[in-house]
Write an enzyme that holds these catalytic residues in place. Structure first.
Site, PDB file in Angstrom:
ATOM      1  N   THR A  10      47.989  47.039  40.699  1.00  0.00           N
ATOM      2  CA  THR A  10      48.379  47.588  38.947  1.00  0.00           C
ATOM      3  C   THR A  10      49.415  48.163  38.649  1.00  0.00           C
ATOM      4  O   THR A  10      50.052  47.983  37.482  1.00  0.00           O
ATOM      5  CB  THR A  10      47.305  49.104  40.175  1.00  0.00           C
ATOM      6  OG1 THR A  10      46.405  48.525  39.927  1.00  0.00           O
ATOM      7  CG2 THR A  10      47.480  50.282  38.509  1.00  0.00           C
ATOM      8  N   VAL A  11      50.721  48.879  39.632  1.00  0.00           N
ATOM      9  CA  VAL A  11      51.502  49.358  39.455  1.00  0.00           C
ATOM     10  C   VAL A  11      52.763  47.627  39.183  1.00  0.00           C
ATOM     11  O   VAL A  11      53.346  47.729  38.167  1.00  0.00           O
ATOM     12  CB  VAL A  11      52.210  49.532  40.549  1.00  0.00           C
ATOM     13  CG1 VAL A  11      54.098  49.978  39.922  1.00  0.00           C
ATOM     14  CG2 VAL A  11      51.775  50.713  40.656  1.00  0.00           C
ATOM     15  N   VAL A 121      56.112  59.742  42.760  1.00  0.00           N
ATOM     16  CA  VAL A 121      55.998  61.003  42.426  1.00  0.00           C
ATOM     17  C   VAL A 121      55.315  61.303  41.095  1.00  0.00           C
ATOM     18  O   VAL A 121      56.618  60.771  40.386  1.00  0.00           O
ATOM     19  CB  VAL A 121      56.826  62.213  42.963  1.00  0.00           C
ATOM     20  CG1 VAL A 121      56.258  63.373  42.619  1.00  0.00           C
ATOM     21  CG2 VAL A 121      57.403  62.128  44.002  1.00  0.00           C
ATOM     22  N   GLY A 123      53.498  59.533  39.356  1.00  0.00           N
ATOM     23  CA  GLY A 123      53.058  58.309  38.150  1.00  0.00           C
ATOM     24  C   GLY A 123      54.669  58.055  36.975  1.00  0.00           C
ATOM     25  O   GLY A 123      55.689  57.745  37.247  1.00  0.00           O
ATOM     26  N   GLU A 179      44.914  54.833  45.454  1.00  0.00           N
ATOM     27  CA  GLU A 179      45.242  53.801  46.773  1.00  0.00           C
ATOM     28  C   GLU A 179      44.171  52.925  47.350  1.00  0.00           C
ATOM     29  O   GLU A 179      43.398  52.911  47.400  1.00  0.00           O
ATOM     30  CB  GLU A 179      45.800  54.827  47.785  1.00  0.00           C
ATOM     31  CG  GLU A 179      46.826  56.092  47.627  1.00  0.00           C
ATOM     32  CD  GLU A 179      48.436  55.441  46.837  1.00  0.00           C
ATOM     33  OE1 GLU A 179      48.983  54.336  47.131  1.00  0.00           O
ATOM     34  OE2 GLU A 179      47.883  55.595  45.560  1.00  0.00           O
ATOM     35  N   ASP A 190      47.992  61.776  49.736  1.00  0.00           N
ATOM     36  CA  ASP A 190      48.910  61.841  48.731  1.00  0.00           C
ATOM     37  C   ASP A 190      49.566  62.694  48.161  1.00  0.00           C
ATOM     38  O   ASP A 190      50.612  62.503  47.983  1.00  0.00           O
ATOM     39  CB  ASP A 190      48.014  60.799  47.964  1.00  0.00           C
ATOM     40  CG  ASP A 190      49.391  60.336  46.971  1.00  0.00           C
ATOM     41  OD1 ASP A 190      49.984  59.188  47.138  1.00  0.00           O
ATOM     42  OD2 ASP A 190      48.588  60.392  45.764  1.00  0.00           O
ATOM     43  N   LYS A 194      54.416  63.223  48.412  1.00  0.00           N
ATOM     44  CA  LYS A 194      54.914  63.624  46.830  1.00  0.00           C
ATOM     45  C   LYS A 194      55.488  64.971  46.977  1.00  0.00           C
ATOM     46  O   LYS A 194      56.745  65.286  46.634  1.00  0.00           O
ATOM     47  CB  LYS A 194      53.995  63.401  45.905  1.00  0.00           C
ATOM     48  CG  LYS A 194      52.649  62.122  45.688  1.00  0.00           C
ATOM     49  CD  LYS A 194      52.479  62.062  44.529  1.00  0.00           C
ATOM     50  CE  LYS A 194      51.282  60.400  44.429  1.00  0.00           C
ATOM     51  NZ  LYS A 194      50.411  60.276  43.405  1.00  0.00           N
ATOM     52  N   GLY A 291      48.275  54.869  36.986  1.00  0.00           N
ATOM     53  CA  GLY A 291      47.710  53.633  36.758  1.00  0.00           C
ATOM     54  C   GLY A 291      48.900  52.821  36.372  1.00  0.00           C
ATOM     55  O   GLY A 291      49.590  52.984  36.477  1.00  0.00           O
TER      56      GLY A 291
HETATM   57  P1  NDP Z   1      47.091  47.078  44.024  1.00  0.00           P
HETATM   58  O1  NDP Z   1      46.603  46.933  45.478  1.00  0.00           O
HETATM   59  O2  NDP Z   1      46.879  47.726  43.166  1.00  0.00           O
HETATM   60  O3  NDP Z   1      48.591  45.864  44.668  1.00  0.00           O
HETATM   61  C1  NDP Z   1      49.026  45.215  45.765  1.00  0.00           C
HETATM   62  C2  NDP Z   1      49.728  44.340  45.961  1.00  0.00           C
HETATM   63  O4  NDP Z   1      50.625  44.230  46.421  1.00  0.00           O
HETATM   64  C3  NDP Z   1      48.797  42.784  45.454  1.00  0.00           C
HETATM   65  O5  NDP Z   1      49.648  42.218  44.394  1.00  0.00           O
HETATM   66  C4  NDP Z   1      48.768  42.660  46.558  1.00  0.00           C
HETATM   67  O6  NDP Z   1      48.842  41.440  46.551  1.00  0.00           O
HETATM   68  C5  NDP Z   1      49.747  42.327  46.863  1.00  0.00           C
HETATM   69  N1  NDP Z   1      50.801  42.791  48.708  1.00  0.00           N
HETATM   70  C6  NDP Z   1      50.156  44.082  49.735  1.00  0.00           C
HETATM   71  N2  NDP Z   1      50.511  43.708  51.013  1.00  0.00           N
HETATM   72  C7  NDP Z   1      51.002  42.472  51.072  1.00  0.00           C
HETATM   73  C8  NDP Z   1      51.543  42.067  51.859  1.00  0.00           C
HETATM   74  N3  NDP Z   1      51.629  42.542  53.544  1.00  0.00           N
HETATM   75  N4  NDP Z   1      52.143  40.479  52.120  1.00  0.00           N
HETATM   76  C9  NDP Z   1      52.455  40.510  50.776  1.00  0.00           C
HETATM   77  N5  NDP Z   1      51.894  40.715  49.321  1.00  0.00           N
HETATM   78  C10 NDP Z   1      51.133  42.116  49.430  1.00  0.00           C
HETATM   79  O7  NDP Z   1      48.165  48.603  44.948  1.00  0.00           O
HETATM   80  P2  NDP Z   1      48.955  49.797  43.564  1.00  0.00           P
HETATM   81  O8  NDP Z   1      49.524  48.380  42.637  1.00  0.00           O
HETATM   82  O9  NDP Z   1      48.065  50.496  42.968  1.00  0.00           O
HETATM   83  O10 NDP Z   1      50.376  50.449  44.682  1.00  0.00           O
HETATM   84  C11 NDP Z   1      51.446  49.405  44.966  1.00  0.00           C
HETATM   85  C12 NDP Z   1      51.986  51.048  45.518  1.00  0.00           C
HETATM   86  O11 NDP Z   1      52.387  51.475  43.830  1.00  0.00           O
HETATM   87  C13 NDP Z   1      51.773  51.704  46.408  1.00  0.00           C
HETATM   88  O12 NDP Z   1      52.940  52.356  47.207  1.00  0.00           O
HETATM   89  C14 NDP Z   1      51.027  52.731  45.490  1.00  0.00           C
HETATM   90  O13 NDP Z   1      51.004  54.293  46.418  1.00  0.00           O
HETATM   91  C15 NDP Z   1      52.140  52.866  44.181  1.00  0.00           C
HETATM   92  N6  NDP Z   1      51.904  53.704  43.736  1.00  0.00           N
HETATM   93  C16 NDP Z   1      50.632  53.352  42.243  1.00  0.00           C
HETATM   94  C17 NDP Z   1      50.001  53.623  41.762  1.00  0.00           C
HETATM   95  C18 NDP Z   1      48.804  53.800  40.693  1.00  0.00           C
HETATM   96  O14 NDP Z   1      48.969  53.878  39.716  1.00  0.00           O
HETATM   97  N7  NDP Z   1      48.435  52.763  41.630  1.00  0.00           N
HETATM   98  C19 NDP Z   1      51.620  55.246  40.720  1.00  0.00           C
HETATM   99  C20 NDP Z   1      52.413  55.397  41.379  1.00  0.00           C
HETATM  100  C21 NDP Z   1      52.890  54.417  42.817  1.00  0.00           C
HETATM  101  P3  NDP Z   1      47.470  40.235  46.995  1.00  0.00           P
HETATM  102  O15 NDP Z   1      46.665  41.109  45.507  1.00  0.00           O
HETATM  103  O16 NDP Z   1      47.580  39.449  47.282  1.00  0.00           O
HETATM  104  O17 NDP Z   1      46.344  41.655  47.693  1.00  0.00           O
HETATM  105  N1  HSE Z   2      46.897  57.186  44.293  1.00  0.00           N
HETATM  106  C1  HSE Z   2      47.654  57.960  43.435  1.00  0.00           C
HETATM  107  C2  HSE Z   2      47.464  59.163  42.539  1.00  0.00           C
HETATM  108  C3  HSE Z   2      48.614  57.046  42.669  1.00  0.00           C
HETATM  109  O1  HSE Z   2      45.823  59.338  42.580  1.00  0.00           O
HETATM  110  O2  HSE Z   2      47.689  60.145  42.061  1.00  0.00           O
HETATM  111  C4  HSE Z   2      49.735  57.827  41.930  1.00  0.00           C
HETATM  112  O3  HSE Z   2      50.275  58.104  42.627  1.00  0.00           O
END
Ligand code: NDP
Ligand code: HSE
Length: 401
Positions: A10-11, A121, A123, A179, A190, A194, A291
């Site tokens: 996602t991010v 923190v 988003g 998450e 979470d 934050k 998001g």
């Molecule tokens: P996702 O699960 O959508 O994406 C994670 C990505 O990291 C995938 O591409 C995955 O690969 C890769 N990955 C995970 N573990 C490994 C590993 N051990 N080795 C190699 N690649 C790995 O997560 P998000 O994008 O939602 O979240 C990412 C971070 O951002 C987290 O720390 C989250 O808490 C934080 N965050 C998320 C927000 C959100 O709105 N979603 C907002 C703010 C912060 P693969 O797909 O191949 O498994």
């Molecule tokens: N899972 C988190 C939330 C993502 O819903 O706020 C943003 O940090």
């Protein structure tokens, strides 16, 4: 500026959108993107940069490592390695900062490189930078906030559309808000992580997330929502912390907020952070707390800060932990639900124990709003009611003013 990105979920994909949308302003070169399973990403843009091998990422001559993979390990080891090799790091990983922020900040400071975490923190809301830079001329002594998009989305949909908790959680997962393990969202971990990051920065002492009073929303049901509506309130998962001399008090818990309050206007995946500074007074930051593109925007802002040589040294995480008090020791209003109640006995006991109360529902369940000098007083009363077997189950919701 050469960057390596760990994670294309996602991010990660949000960041890549923002980089591409701003190509005419900044020349940011994506050198390598680490994922777990590269087959999933064959058709993605930058498919030729995708790898499953971390060595390929470190073999590029990177200026910045952007960690967007989540979880504690191996993300911690990768960030540490980058910092020790004098590569700046940008991360959105609040779990990591809440747990190892002290160690990583020290390594970054020792190596004279930046560790930046705006997206960790709120988003897309710019809040870390305003707190650490724009509000420099303030002592912050308290804050309250909605810090989790997933739970705010769930509570909003339950309230507005009468949808079930499970269905909305599923929708929040599909939208990329939740998450990897949504327990962190719904149980309040979470939001507590934050709140600990913001409190650490604001009070310049390390505030550890597990020290807060912590309660999630998984027990909130449609009856809670109905009682909240009946008394002109909404239910929100709120984090609050306050610095009282050498102690911080704080919690993350579902609370009742008045329909007319600032917090009640913040719905769906939106977050809000309200800080109280001695010079500025109360200042609030509102926006999308989760998001793809909103979070990508926050990550991008950190990358650009490094690009423009705006180095930041974060000392607060390296300070000693401060003691955290969990109970609310001032006057409070709490809505209490008694299931299968012995009504007369309960009402007699409440009459003896608290300042005043109001009956909200007296049908199948007994629901009462009590006004007391402290939550401690109410907890003692509820223990007594439980010990005497006056009802099958009790639940309570604090009302914040
Ligand atoms: P996702 O699960 O959508 O994406 C994670 C990505 O990291 C995938 O591409 C995955 O690969 C890769 N990955 C995970 N573990 C490994 C590993 N051990 N080795 C190699 N690649 C790995 O997560 P998000 O994008 O939602 O979240 C990412 C971070 O951002 C987290 O720390 C989250 O808490 C934080 N965050 C998320 C927000 C959100 O709105 N979603 C907002 C703010 C912060 P693969 O797909 O191949 O498994
Ligand atoms: N899972 C988190 C939330 C993502 O819903 O706020 C943003 O940090």
């Amino acid at each position: 500026m050469k960057i390596g990105i760990l994670g294309y979920g996602t991010v990660g994909s949000g960041l890549i959108n923002v980089i591409d949308n701003n190509k005419n302003k900044r020349d940011i070169q994506i050198e390598s993107i680490l994922v777990r399973n590269k087959d999933k990403y064959k058709t993605h843009k930058y498919g030729d940069k995708i790898t499953e091998d971390i060595e390929e990422v470190f073999n590029k001559d990177l200026d910045i490592l952007v960690e967007l993979m989540g979880g504690l390990h191996p993300a911690y080891e990768h960030i540490k390695r980058a910092l020790e090799n004098k590569i700046n790091v940008v991360t959105a990983n609040k779990d990591m900062l809440a747990e190892y922020g002290d160690k990583l900040a020290k390594i970054a400071n020792d190596n004279n490189v930046s560790l930046k975490f705006e997206a960790s923190v709120g988003g897309g809301i710019p809040v870390v930078k305003p707190l650490t830079e724009s509000l420099e001329g303030n002592s912050i002594d308290s804050m309250y906030a909605i810090l989790n998009g997933t739970t705010n989305f769930i509570l909003s949909k339950m309230y507005d559309e009468g949808l079930s908790y499970d269905d909305v959680l599923k929708e929040a997962q599909e939208l990329g808000f939740a998450e990897a393990n949504p327990e962190a969202d719904v149980e309040g971990y979470d939001a507590a992580r934050k709140l600990s990051i913001l409190s650490t920065l604001a009070y310049n002492r390390r505030v550890y997330w597990k020290d807060f009073y912590l309660e999630g929303i998984s027990n909130i049901d449609m009856k809670d929502i109905a009682y909240a509506k009946k008394i002109g309130c909404k239910i929100k998962l709120v984090g609050q912390s306050k610095l009282n001399d050498k102690i911080v008090s704080g919690f993350v818990r579902p609370v009742l907020v008045d329909d007319n309050s600032l917090l009640s206007k913040v719905d769906n995946e939106y977050n809000i952070v309200v800080l109280n500074g001695d010079s500025v007074g109360e200042v609030s930051f509102v926006g999308k707390g989760a998001g793809k593109d909103p979070t990508g925007s926050a990550v991008y802002s950190d990358v650009v800060d490094i690009f423009d040589n705006r180095y930041s040294n974060i000392d607060s995480f390296t300070k000693d932990k401060i003691e955290v008090e969990k109970t609310i020791n001032n006057e409070c209003q709490i809505l209490i639900r008694f299931k299968d109640p012995k009504k007369t006995q309960i009402l007699n006991l409440i009459d003896e124990c608290v300042k005043s109360y109001k009956v909200i529902n007296n049908n199948d369940e007994l629901v009462i709003m009590v006004y007391a000098d402290s939550e401690y007083e109410i907890n003692n009363m509820l223990c007594l009611i439980r010990d005497k077997g006056y009802c099958r189950e009790i639940s309570k919701l604090l009302k914040i003013i």
